[in-house]
Scaffold this active site. Structure first.
Site, PDB file in Angstrom:
ATOM      1  N   TYR A 155       0.849  -1.208   0.000  1.00  0.00           N
ATOM      2  CA  TYR A 155       0.000   0.000   0.000  1.00  0.00           C
ATOM      3  C   TYR A 155       0.879   1.249   0.000  1.00  0.00           C
ATOM      4  O   TYR A 155       0.650   2.184  -0.780  1.00  0.00           O
ATOM      5  CB  TYR A 155      -0.899  -0.027   1.243  1.00  0.00           C
ATOM      6  CG  TYR A 155      -1.817   1.160   1.394  1.00  0.00           C
ATOM      7  CD1 TYR A 155      -3.019   1.243   0.676  1.00  0.00           C
ATOM      8  CD2 TYR A 155      -1.499   2.203   2.265  1.00  0.00           C
ATOM      9  CE1 TYR A 155      -3.869   2.338   0.830  1.00  0.00           C
ATOM     10  CE2 TYR A 155      -2.345   3.292   2.424  1.00  0.00           C
ATOM     11  CZ  TYR A 155      -3.529   3.354   1.710  1.00  0.00           C
ATOM     12  OH  TYR A 155      -4.365   4.440   1.866  1.00  0.00           O
ATOM     13  N   LYS A 159       1.135   4.257  -2.929  1.00  0.00           N
ATOM     14  CA  LYS A 159       0.883   5.686  -2.679  1.00  0.00           C
ATOM     15  C   LYS A 159       2.133   6.521  -2.973  1.00  0.00           C
ATOM     16  O   LYS A 159       2.028   7.654  -3.461  1.00  0.00           O
ATOM     17  CB  LYS A 159       0.391   5.882  -1.239  1.00  0.00           C
ATOM     18  CG  LYS A 159      -0.962   5.233  -0.956  1.00  0.00           C
ATOM     19  CD  LYS A 159      -2.068   5.780  -1.860  1.00  0.00           C
ATOM     20  CE  LYS A 159      -3.448   5.319  -1.439  1.00  0.00           C
ATOM     21  NZ  LYS A 159      -4.525   5.898  -2.287  1.00  0.00           N
TER      22      LYS A 159
HETATM   23  P1  NAD Z   1     -13.174   3.204   1.497  1.00  0.00           P
HETATM   24  O1  NAD Z   1     -12.785   1.775   1.390  1.00  0.00           O
HETATM   25  O2  NAD Z   1     -14.189   3.590   2.512  1.00  0.00           O
HETATM   26  O3  NAD Z   1     -13.619   3.780   0.089  1.00  0.00           O
HETATM   27  C1  NAD Z   1     -12.923   3.469  -1.099  1.00  0.00           C
HETATM   28  C2  NAD Z   1     -13.864   3.607  -2.260  1.00  0.00           C
HETATM   29  O4  NAD Z   1     -13.155   3.246  -3.459  1.00  0.00           O
HETATM   30  C3  NAD Z   1     -15.060   2.643  -2.126  1.00  0.00           C
HETATM   31  O5  NAD Z   1     -16.235   3.314  -2.501  1.00  0.00           O
HETATM   32  C4  NAD Z   1     -14.701   1.539  -3.102  1.00  0.00           C
HETATM   33  O6  NAD Z   1     -15.835   0.842  -3.618  1.00  0.00           O
HETATM   34  C5  NAD Z   1     -13.965   2.323  -4.181  1.00  0.00           C
HETATM   35  N1  NAD Z   1     -13.128   1.454  -5.003  1.00  0.00           N
HETATM   36  C6  NAD Z   1     -12.319   0.446  -4.577  1.00  0.00           C
HETATM   37  N2  NAD Z   1     -11.744  -0.155  -5.620  1.00  0.00           N
HETATM   38  C7  NAD Z   1     -12.190   0.476  -6.728  1.00  0.00           C
HETATM   39  C8  NAD Z   1     -11.963   0.300  -8.110  1.00  0.00           C
HETATM   40  N3  NAD Z   1     -11.142  -0.664  -8.552  1.00  0.00           N
HETATM   41  N4  NAD Z   1     -12.583   1.115  -8.988  1.00  0.00           N
HETATM   42  C9  NAD Z   1     -13.419   2.091  -8.549  1.00  0.00           C
HETATM   43  N5  NAD Z   1     -13.688   2.307  -7.246  1.00  0.00           N
HETATM   44  C10 NAD Z   1     -13.074   1.502  -6.339  1.00  0.00           C
HETATM   45  O7  NAD Z   1     -11.807   3.977   1.752  1.00  0.00           O
HETATM   46  P2  NAD Z   1     -11.485   5.505   2.144  1.00  0.00           P
HETATM   47  O8  NAD Z   1     -10.846   5.469   3.477  1.00  0.00           O
HETATM   48  O9  NAD Z   1     -12.644   6.391   1.890  1.00  0.00           O
HETATM   49  O10 NAD Z   1     -10.308   5.770   1.081  1.00  0.00           O
HETATM   50  C11 NAD Z   1     -10.411   6.688   0.005  1.00  0.00           C
HETATM   51  C12 NAD Z   1      -9.009   7.030  -0.450  1.00  0.00           C
HETATM   52  O11 NAD Z   1      -8.283   7.637   0.632  1.00  0.00           O
HETATM   53  C13 NAD Z   1      -8.184   5.797  -0.849  1.00  0.00           C
HETATM   54  O12 NAD Z   1      -7.373   6.114  -1.967  1.00  0.00           O
HETATM   55  C14 NAD Z   1      -7.327   5.545   0.364  1.00  0.00           C
HETATM   56  O13 NAD Z   1      -6.147   4.845   0.037  1.00  0.00           O
HETATM   57  C15 NAD Z   1      -7.072   6.952   0.834  1.00  0.00           C
HETATM   58  N6  NAD Z   1      -6.685   7.049   2.232  1.00  0.00           N
HETATM   59  C16 NAD Z   1      -7.508   6.649   3.243  1.00  0.00           C
HETATM   60  C17 NAD Z   1      -7.078   6.783   4.563  1.00  0.00           C
HETATM   61  C18 NAD Z   1      -7.913   6.373   5.739  1.00  0.00           C
HETATM   62  O14 NAD Z   1      -7.426   6.379   6.868  1.00  0.00           O
HETATM   63  N7  NAD Z   1      -9.176   6.033   5.572  1.00  0.00           N
HETATM   64  C19 NAD Z   1      -5.816   7.321   4.838  1.00  0.00           C
HETATM   65  C20 NAD Z   1      -5.011   7.721   3.781  1.00  0.00           C
HETATM   66  C21 NAD Z   1      -5.451   7.589   2.473  1.00  0.00           C
END
Ligand code: NAD
Length: 250
Positions: A155, A159
Protein backbone atom coordinates in the site's frame (compact mmCIF):
# COMPACT_ATOMS: atom_id res chain seq x y z
CA UNK A 1 -14.36 30.18 -16.56
CA UNK A 2 -18.13 29.90 -16.62
CA UNK A 3 -19.92 28.14 -13.78
CA UNK A 4 -20.81 25.49 -12.87
CA UNK A 5 -17.58 23.56 -12.67
CA UNK A 6 -17.65 19.83 -13.23
CA UNK A 7 -15.69 17.25 -11.29
CA UNK A 8 -15.13 13.50 -11.62
CA UNK A 9 -14.58 11.69 -8.32
CA UNK A 10 -13.54 8.03 -8.33
CA UNK A 11 -14.49 5.69 -5.50
CA UNK A 12 -17.28 8.08 -4.59
CA UNK A 13 -19.84 5.72 -3.03
CA UNK A 14 -18.62 6.03 0.56
CA UNK A 15 -15.92 7.32 2.88
CA UNK A 16 -13.56 10.04 1.74
CA UNK A 17 -14.74 9.90 -1.90
CA UNK A 18 -18.40 10.44 -0.98
CA UNK A 19 -17.43 13.33 1.32
CA UNK A 20 -15.36 14.93 -1.46
CA UNK A 21 -18.17 14.55 -4.01
CA UNK A 22 -20.70 16.14 -1.65
CA UNK A 23 -18.23 18.83 -0.60
CA UNK A 24 -17.54 19.80 -4.22
CA UNK A 25 -21.30 19.87 -4.92
CA UNK A 26 -21.77 22.23 -1.95
CA UNK A 27 -19.10 24.43 -3.53
CA UNK A 28 -21.05 24.60 -6.81
CA UNK A 29 -19.68 21.69 -8.84
CA UNK A 30 -21.72 19.27 -10.90
CA UNK A 31 -20.27 15.85 -10.17
CA UNK A 32 -19.58 12.68 -12.15
CA UNK A 33 -19.51 9.88 -9.60
CA UNK A 34 -17.55 6.68 -10.18
CA UNK A 35 -17.39 3.42 -8.29
CA UNK A 36 -17.40 -0.30 -8.98
CA UNK A 37 -20.73 -1.83 -10.04
CA UNK A 38 -21.38 -3.58 -6.72
CA UNK A 39 -21.47 -0.18 -5.00
CA UNK A 40 -24.38 0.92 -7.22
CA UNK A 41 -26.90 1.48 -4.43
CA UNK A 42 -24.53 3.53 -2.27
CA UNK A 43 -23.36 5.51 -5.31
CA UNK A 44 -26.97 6.30 -6.23
CA UNK A 45 -27.56 7.54 -2.67
CA UNK A 46 -24.64 9.98 -3.01
CA UNK A 47 -26.02 11.12 -6.38
CA UNK A 48 -29.44 11.74 -4.80
CA UNK A 49 -27.83 13.78 -2.00
CA UNK A 50 -26.04 15.92 -4.58
CA UNK A 51 -29.23 16.46 -6.60
CA UNK A 52 -30.97 17.50 -3.37
CA UNK A 53 -28.33 20.24 -3.12
CA UNK A 54 -29.46 21.51 -6.53
CA UNK A 55 -26.43 20.26 -8.43
CA UNK A 56 -26.21 17.72 -11.22
CA UNK A 57 -24.89 14.22 -10.48
CA UNK A 58 -24.45 11.23 -12.79
CA UNK A 59 -23.07 7.82 -11.87
CA UNK A 60 -20.53 5.83 -13.89
CA UNK A 61 -19.60 2.29 -12.95
CA UNK A 62 -16.02 1.28 -13.68
CA UNK A 63 -13.23 -0.61 -12.02
CA UNK A 64 -10.39 1.94 -12.27
CA UNK A 65 -7.87 -0.89 -12.65
CA UNK A 66 -9.44 -2.03 -15.95
CA UNK A 67 -8.44 0.19 -18.88
CA UNK A 68 -11.46 -0.55 -21.09
CA UNK A 69 -13.81 0.34 -18.22
CA UNK A 70 -11.89 3.54 -17.44
CA UNK A 71 -11.87 4.67 -21.07
CA UNK A 72 -15.60 4.02 -21.37
CA UNK A 73 -16.35 5.83 -18.08
CA UNK A 74 -14.36 8.92 -19.06
CA UNK A 75 -15.93 9.01 -22.53
CA UNK A 76 -19.41 8.76 -21.02
CA UNK A 77 -18.70 11.42 -18.39
CA UNK A 78 -17.30 13.83 -20.99
CA UNK A 79 -20.30 13.20 -23.21
CA UNK A 80 -22.75 13.74 -20.32
CA UNK A 81 -21.14 16.89 -18.86
CA UNK A 82 -19.35 18.35 -21.89
CA UNK A 83 -16.15 18.74 -19.90
CA UNK A 84 -14.44 17.70 -16.69
CA UNK A 85 -12.67 20.60 -14.96
CA UNK A 86 -11.34 18.64 -12.02
CA UNK A 87 -10.68 14.97 -11.36
CA UNK A 88 -10.16 13.50 -7.92
CA UNK A 89 -8.48 10.09 -8.06
CA UNK A 90 -9.73 8.74 -4.76
CA UNK A 91 -10.54 5.06 -5.46
CA UNK A 92 -8.24 2.90 -3.42
CA UNK A 93 -7.88 -0.41 -1.62
CA UNK A 94 -5.85 -1.70 1.30
CA UNK A 95 -5.20 -5.43 1.76
CA UNK A 96 -3.06 -5.80 4.86
CA UNK A 97 -0.23 -8.33 4.88
CA UNK A 98 3.44 -8.43 5.82
CA UNK A 99 5.98 -8.68 3.01
CA UNK A 100 7.07 -12.15 4.06
CA UNK A 101 4.24 -14.22 2.61
CA UNK A 102 2.45 -11.43 0.77
CA UNK A 103 0.61 -13.04 -2.17
CA UNK A 104 1.71 -11.65 -5.51
CA UNK A 105 -1.98 -11.13 -6.32
CA UNK A 106 -2.34 -8.75 -3.34
CA UNK A 107 0.68 -6.71 -4.49
CA UNK A 108 -0.80 -6.52 -8.00
CA UNK A 109 -4.33 -5.64 -6.88
CA UNK A 110 -3.18 -2.80 -4.62
CA UNK A 111 -0.81 -1.39 -7.24
CA UNK A 112 -3.38 -1.78 -10.01
CA UNK A 113 -6.16 0.12 -8.22
CA UNK A 114 -4.15 2.71 -6.27
CA UNK A 115 -1.38 3.56 -8.73
CA UNK A 116 -2.30 2.31 -12.21
CA UNK A 117 -5.94 3.32 -11.72
CA UNK A 118 -5.01 6.99 -11.20
CA UNK A 119 -2.67 6.86 -14.21
CA UNK A 120 -5.35 5.39 -16.49
CA UNK A 121 -8.09 7.83 -15.43
CA UNK A 122 -5.71 10.76 -15.96
CA UNK A 123 -4.51 9.43 -19.32
CA UNK A 124 -8.10 9.12 -20.53
CA UNK A 125 -8.91 12.68 -19.42
CA UNK A 126 -5.74 14.45 -20.56
CA UNK A 127 -6.68 14.97 -24.23
CA UNK A 128 -9.82 16.92 -23.27
CA UNK A 129 -7.99 18.93 -20.60
CA UNK A 130 -5.15 19.71 -23.01
CA UNK A 131 -7.60 20.76 -25.72
CA UNK A 132 -9.24 23.22 -23.31
CA UNK A 133 -5.97 24.38 -21.75
CA UNK A 134 -7.41 23.76 -18.31
CA UNK A 135 -7.45 20.99 -15.73
CA UNK A 136 -7.21 20.31 -12.02
CA UNK A 137 -5.91 16.86 -11.11
CA UNK A 138 -6.04 15.87 -7.44
CA UNK A 139 -4.67 12.50 -6.43
CA UNK A 140 -5.48 11.01 -3.04
CA UNK A 141 -2.24 9.47 -1.81
CA UNK A 142 -1.64 8.78 1.90
CA UNK A 143 0.76 9.51 4.72
CA UNK A 144 1.25 5.75 4.36
CA UNK A 145 3.16 6.54 1.17
CA UNK A 146 5.65 8.64 3.16
CA UNK A 147 5.83 6.83 6.46
CA UNK A 148 3.74 3.66 6.40
CA UNK A 149 3.00 0.96 8.92
CA UNK A 150 3.79 -2.76 9.15
CA UNK A 151 1.63 -4.99 6.92
CA UNK A 152 1.15 -2.11 4.46
CA UNK A 153 4.39 -2.13 2.42
CA UNK A 154 2.58 -2.67 -0.89
CA UNK A 155 0.00 0.00 0.00
CA UNK A 156 2.83 2.39 0.91
CA UNK A 157 4.58 1.60 -2.39
CA UNK A 158 1.37 2.29 -4.35
CA UNK A 159 0.88 5.69 -2.68
CA UNK A 160 4.55 6.65 -3.08
CA UNK A 161 4.12 5.78 -6.76
CA UNK A 162 1.16 8.16 -7.02
CA UNK A 163 3.22 10.99 -5.50
CA UNK A 164 6.19 10.46 -7.81
CA UNK A 165 3.92 10.15 -10.82
CA UNK A 166 2.15 13.39 -9.86
CA UNK A 167 5.38 15.39 -9.50
CA UNK A 168 6.50 14.42 -13.01
CA UNK A 169 3.07 14.82 -14.61
CA UNK A 170 2.87 18.33 -13.10
CA UNK A 171 6.02 19.21 -15.07
CA UNK A 172 4.70 17.64 -18.29
CA UNK A 173 1.34 19.46 -18.34
CA UNK A 174 1.88 22.67 -16.36
CA UNK A 175 2.40 24.85 -19.42
CA UNK A 176 -0.96 23.60 -20.73
CA UNK A 177 -2.95 25.05 -17.81
CA UNK A 178 -3.23 21.78 -15.93
CA UNK A 179 -2.19 21.41 -12.29
CA UNK A 180 -1.48 18.12 -10.51
CA UNK A 181 -1.38 17.84 -6.73
CA UNK A 182 -1.67 15.15 -4.07
CA UNK A 183 -3.48 15.05 -0.77
CA UNK A 184 -2.19 12.63 1.86
CA UNK A 185 -4.88 11.80 4.41
CA UNK A 186 -3.78 10.56 7.79
CA UNK A 187 -5.90 8.24 9.93
CA UNK A 188 -9.48 8.78 8.78
CA UNK A 189 -12.51 6.92 10.12
CA UNK A 190 -13.90 5.11 7.05
CA UNK A 191 -14.45 1.45 6.11
CA UNK A 192 -10.79 1.36 5.05
CA UNK A 193 -9.65 3.31 8.10
CA UNK A 194 -11.28 0.72 10.37
CA UNK A 195 -8.50 -1.70 9.40
CA UNK A 196 -6.35 0.49 11.63
CA UNK A 197 -9.02 1.60 14.07
CA UNK A 198 -11.24 -1.33 15.09
CA UNK A 199 -9.20 -1.94 18.22
CA UNK A 200 -9.88 0.91 20.72
CA UNK A 201 -6.27 0.74 21.96
CA UNK A 202 -4.99 1.25 18.42
CA UNK A 203 -7.44 4.10 17.94
CA UNK A 204 -6.25 5.77 21.17
CA UNK A 205 -2.62 5.26 20.17
CA UNK A 206 -3.18 6.98 16.79
CA UNK A 207 -4.98 9.87 18.49
CA UNK A 208 -2.05 10.24 20.88
CA UNK A 209 0.39 10.32 17.94
CA UNK A 210 -1.60 13.13 16.30
CA UNK A 211 -0.85 16.78 17.19
CA UNK A 212 -4.56 17.62 17.10
CA UNK A 213 -5.19 14.63 19.40
CA UNK A 214 -7.89 13.00 17.29
CA UNK A 215 -8.34 10.81 14.26
CA UNK A 216 -9.97 12.36 11.18
CA UNK A 217 -13.41 12.25 9.61
CA UNK A 218 -13.88 12.10 5.82
CA UNK A 219 -15.04 15.75 5.92
CA UNK A 220 -11.57 16.75 7.18
CA UNK A 221 -10.16 15.89 3.74
CA UNK A 222 -12.68 17.92 1.73
CA UNK A 223 -11.35 21.48 2.11
CA UNK A 224 -7.79 20.71 0.98
CA UNK A 225 -9.08 18.72 -2.02
CA UNK A 226 -11.47 21.54 -2.95
CA UNK A 227 -8.54 23.99 -2.77
CA UNK A 228 -6.49 21.95 -5.25
CA UNK A 229 -9.59 21.50 -7.46
CA UNK A 230 -10.19 25.26 -7.59
CA UNK A 231 -8.51 28.32 -9.04
CA UNK A 232 -7.38 29.34 -5.54
CA UNK A 233 -4.50 26.93 -6.18
CA UNK A 234 -3.73 28.23 -9.70
CA UNK A 235 0.00 28.67 -8.95
CA UNK A 236 0.40 25.42 -6.99
CA UNK A 237 1.39 22.23 -8.78
CA UNK A 238 3.39 19.08 -8.13
CA UNK A 239 2.76 19.41 -4.40
CA UNK A 240 1.72 17.00 -1.69
CA UNK A 241 -0.27 18.13 1.34
CA UNK A 242 -0.55 16.05 4.49
CA UNK A 243 -4.09 16.19 5.88
CA UNK A 244 -3.45 14.19 9.01
CA UNK A 245 -4.01 16.40 12.05
CA UNK A 246 -0.25 16.49 12.52
CA UNK A 247 1.34 13.04 12.31
CA UNK A 248 3.87 13.45 9.50
CA UNK A 249 5.82 16.72 9.37
CA UNK A 250 7.49 16.55 5.97
P1 NAD B 1 -13.17 3.20 1.50
O1 NAD B 1 -12.78 1.78 1.39
O2 NAD B 1 -14.19 3.59 2.51
O3 NAD B 1 -13.62 3.78 0.09
C1 NAD B 1 -12.92 3.47 -1.10
C2 NAD B 1 -13.86 3.61 -2.26
O4 NAD B 1 -13.16 3.25 -3.46
C3 NAD B 1 -15.06 2.64 -2.13
O5 NAD B 1 -16.24 3.31 -2.50
C4 NAD B 1 -14.70 1.54 -3.10
O6 NAD B 1 -15.84 0.84 -3.62
C5 NAD B 1 -13.96 2.32 -4.18
N1 NAD B 1 -13.13 1.45 -5.00
C6 NAD B 1 -12.32 0.45 -4.58
N2 NAD B 1 -11.74 -0.15 -5.62
C7 NAD B 1 -12.19 0.48 -6.73
C8 NAD B 1 -11.96 0.30 -8.11
N3 NAD B 1 -11.14 -0.66 -8.55
N4 NAD B 1 -12.58 1.12 -8.99
C9 NAD B 1 -13.42 2.09 -8.55
N5 NAD B 1 -13.69 2.31 -7.25
C10 NAD B 1 -13.07 1.50 -6.34
O7 NAD B 1 -11.81 3.98 1.75
P2 NAD B 1 -11.49 5.51 2.14
O8 NAD B 1 -10.85 5.47 3.48
O9 NAD B 1 -12.64 6.39 1.89
O10 NAD B 1 -10.31 5.77 1.08
C11 NAD B 1 -10.41 6.69 0.00
C12 NAD B 1 -9.01 7.03 -0.45
O11 NAD B 1 -8.28 7.64 0.63
C13 NAD B 1 -8.18 5.80 -0.85
O12 NAD B 1 -7.37 6.11 -1.97
C14 NAD B 1 -7.33 5.55 0.36
O13 NAD B 1 -6.15 4.84 0.04
C15 NAD B 1 -7.07 6.95 0.83
N6 NAD B 1 -6.69 7.05 2.23
C16 NAD B 1 -7.51 6.65 3.24
C17 NAD B 1 -7.08 6.78 4.56
C18 NAD B 1 -7.91 6.37 5.74
O14 NAD B 1 -7.43 6.38 6.87
N7 NAD B 1 -9.18 6.03 5.57
C19 NAD B 1 -5.82 7.32 4.84
C20 NAD B 1 -5.01 7.72 3.78
C21 NAD B 1 -5.45 7.59 2.47
Amino acid sequence: MSEPRTALVTGASRGIGAAIALGLARRGYDVALNDIARQEEALNDVADEIRALGRRAETFHADVSVKAEVDSMVAQALSAFGRIDAVVNNAGILIAGEVDGLPEAHWDAVMDVNAKGAFMVIQALLPSMKARGYGRIVNIASIGGKHGAPAQAHYSASKAAVMGFSRVLAQEVGSLGITVNCVCPGIILTDMGRVNLDDPHVRAAWSAKTALARIGDPEDVVGPVAFFASDDSAFVTGQTLNVDGGIVFS
